[in-house]
Enzyme design. Structure first.
Site, short mmCIF file in Angstrom:
data_model
loop_
_atom_site.label_atom_id
_atom_site.label_comp_id
_atom_site.label_asym_id
_atom_site.label_seq_id
_atom_site.Cartn_x
_atom_site.Cartn_y
_atom_site.Cartn_z
N ASN A 1 -16.48 0.60 9.83
CA ASN A 1 -15.86 1.81 9.52
C ASN A 1 -15.85 2.03 7.93
O ASN A 1 -16.38 2.98 7.31
CB ASN A 1 -14.46 2.22 10.06
CG ASN A 1 -14.17 3.67 9.97
OD1 ASN A 1 -14.91 4.45 10.23
ND2 ASN A 1 -12.99 3.82 9.46
N LYS B 1 2.32 -3.87 11.04
CA LYS B 1 0.97 -4.26 11.51
C LYS B 1 1.21 -4.88 12.78
O LYS B 1 2.10 -5.57 13.27
CB LYS B 1 0.49 -5.31 10.59
CG LYS B 1 -1.06 -5.33 10.61
CD LYS B 1 -1.64 -4.24 9.76
CE LYS B 1 -3.22 -4.16 9.84
NZ LYS B 1 -3.60 -3.40 8.63
N SER C 1 -2.92 8.56 7.16
CA SER C 1 -2.05 8.47 8.34
C SER C 1 -0.67 9.25 8.02
O SER C 1 -0.26 9.77 8.94
CB SER C 1 -1.86 6.99 8.51
OG SER C 1 -3.11 6.22 9.19
N LYS D 1 1.01 -1.38 -0.01
CA LYS D 1 0.02 0.16 -0.17
C LYS D 1 0.80 1.21 0.07
O LYS D 1 0.53 2.12 -0.84
CB LYS D 1 -0.72 -0.06 1.16
CG LYS D 1 -1.89 -1.17 1.29
CD LYS D 1 -2.96 -0.95 2.39
CE LYS D 1 -4.07 -2.16 2.50
NZ LYS D 1 -4.93 -2.10 3.62
N1 GLU Z 1 -5.42 -0.20 9.22
C1 GLU Z 1 -5.59 0.43 7.73
C2 GLU Z 1 -5.15 -0.61 6.88
O1 GLU Z 1 -5.29 -1.78 6.72
C3 GLU Z 1 -4.82 1.74 7.96
C4 GLU Z 1 -3.28 1.73 8.22
C5 GLU Z 1 -2.99 3.02 8.48
O2 GLU Z 1 -3.42 4.00 8.86
O3 GLU Z 1 -1.87 3.08 8.53
O4 GLU Z 1 -4.65 0.12 5.73
#
Ligand code: GLU
Length: 425
Positions: free
Chosen positions: A232, A117, A359, A105
């Site tokens: 969410n 994570k 973020s 990502k």
């Molecule tokens: N938990 C979200 C994801 O899986 C956002 C992670 C983040 O904000 O770093 O992409």
């Protein structure tokens, strides 16, 4: 959001392990990029994985010990970043795979981070507010040595929210003895959170839906959308779809699904959902999550859990476009079948990159101590998402691969380039 029974299609067990299926995709991508398989050794698992056990004083005076994890997949590009999930079924392999997806990502969204994570095995529904706070603080103490604003930045994920981020930021600041808003993202606004963070994941997915609809020549106005999951991501996507003039014909939660070909009253459902995204238990005549996925619609948005579209049901999906707002909702076989059927699949590592992008914006604002308004954040997010989408789509077209492979090509290339300049490979 969990779903009883969903994802337990064990006839496809070889692809249901998220870690091994991610490794298969990475190997495939390395081959296509002409990179030596030795590189796979660096990418196949997180470079660092911490297992912790967290003792928590429960309200009845007893002490319960919870297991948790923090995975840091790759910090060649920059510090790692990624959410923390609280879930009874999370485990080490899942957290590792999720950290790898975060690396993808970050590369796809072009932000200067690698993937991380975290997870704690717990059932947040069964914990009191006080127990949840003590667990959150205990987790931060347990991982404090390996996290920090320039090391690894946690964020919200499944069943964690801005309140939990607030407790965690406070605990970290107390440990370090100075205020450290940049330690964690997804905080409440008053503690240095960013405007637009809460709905960022959903907005990112909604922008991908718009782009995919343009490619398919499908006007969003009047398009029928099914959204699996009303947490969410799912609930905000439903709202954004409604604002674009689309008709949300199906939604679901852990207990079941609602489907109405004439459209659902989203405002009413939003007003009745609880903080875990539960709403369908109020209704009679619900269908199952499995049935929902196979209903007639133009756009299907899996926004719940992993392993939902598999070899067993991919033939029955009736949508023209599938946009993955959840992490890992489609297996390798599921992806292959959808692609062969000409269904445009926008993968999780692209469609789900809006959360981490904002973020990153939150971290930047914490660093500079100056905050942007909602419009600025959303405009910046839109720019990043559309250019990420276009890049991945173009690669998929000229290399004749599906968008998941194309997205991984972008993410993997970035990690390789950074690792080479660092002299790691
Ligand atoms: N938990 C979200 C994801 O899986 C956002 C992670 C983040 O904000 O770093 O992409």
């Amino acid at each position: 959001m969990d779903r009883s029974g969903a994802g337990d299609n064990n006839k496809e067990t070889e692809t249901l392990n998220l870690l091994t299926s991610t490794q298969v995709v990475i190997q495939d991508v390395l081959k296509r990029l002409g990179l030596p398989q030795g590189v796979f050794e660096i990418l196949k698992e997180p470079l660092r994985m911490l297992d912790v056990r967290i003792p928590v004083r429960m309200d009845d005076g007893s002490v319960k010990v919870f297991s948790g994890f923090r995975a840091q997949h790759n910090d060649s590009v920059g510090p790692t970043i990624g959410g923390i999930r609280f879930h009874p079924k999370t485990n080490s392999d899942e957290v590792k795979a999720l950290a790898m997806w975060m690396s993808m990502k970050c590369g796809i969204a072009d932000i200067p981070f690698g993937g991380g994570k975290g997870g704690i095995i717990c059932n947040p529904r069964a914990l009191s507010f006080g127990e949840l706070e003590r667990l959150s603080r205990g987790y931060v103490r347990a991982i404090s040595q390996i996290v920090g604003p320039t090391k690894d930045v946690p964020a919200p994920d499944m069943y964690t929210n801005s309140q939990i981020m607030g407790w965690m930021m406070d605990e970290y600041s107390r440990l370090r003895k100075f205020d450290s808003p940049g330690f964690i993202t997804g905080k409440p606004l008053v503690l240095g959170g960013s405007e637009g963070r809460e709905e960022a994941g959903a907005l990112g997915a909604a922008i991908c839906i718009e782009e995919a609809a343009k490619i398919k020549g499908l006007p969003l106005k009047g398009a029928r959308v099914v959204i699996q999951g009303f947490g969410n991501a799912g609930s905000f996507i439903a709202k954004f779809m409604q604002q674009s003039g689309a008709i949300v014909v199906g939604i679901s939660d852990v207990y079941g699904a609602l489907y109405n070909p004439d459209g659902l009253n989203i405002d009413y459902l939003l007003s009745r959902r609880d903080s875990f995204g539960t709403v369908t238990s109020m209704f009679d005549g619900t269908i199952t999550n499995e049935e929902l996925l196979e209903q007639e619609c133009d756009i299907l948005v899996p926004a719940a859990v992993s392993n939902q579209i598999t070899a067993l049901n991919a033939q029955n999906i009736r949508a023209k476009i599938v946009v993955e707002a959840a992490n890992g909702p489609t297996t390798i076989e599921g992806t292959r079948i959808l692609s062969e059927r000409g269904i445009l699949l926008v993968p999780d590592v692209l469609a789900g990159s809006g959360g981490v992008t904002v973020s990153y914006f939150e971290w930047v604002q914490n660093k500079q101590g100056y905050y942007w308004n909602e419009e600025e954040v959303k405009n910046k997010l839109r720019k990043k998402m559309t250019s990420a989408f276009q890049q991945v789509y173009e690669i998929s077209q000229y290399t004749n691969v599906n968008m998941r492979i194309a997205a991984y090509m972008v993410g993997v290339k970035k990690l390789i380039e950074a690792s080479q300049f660092r002299g790691w490979i």
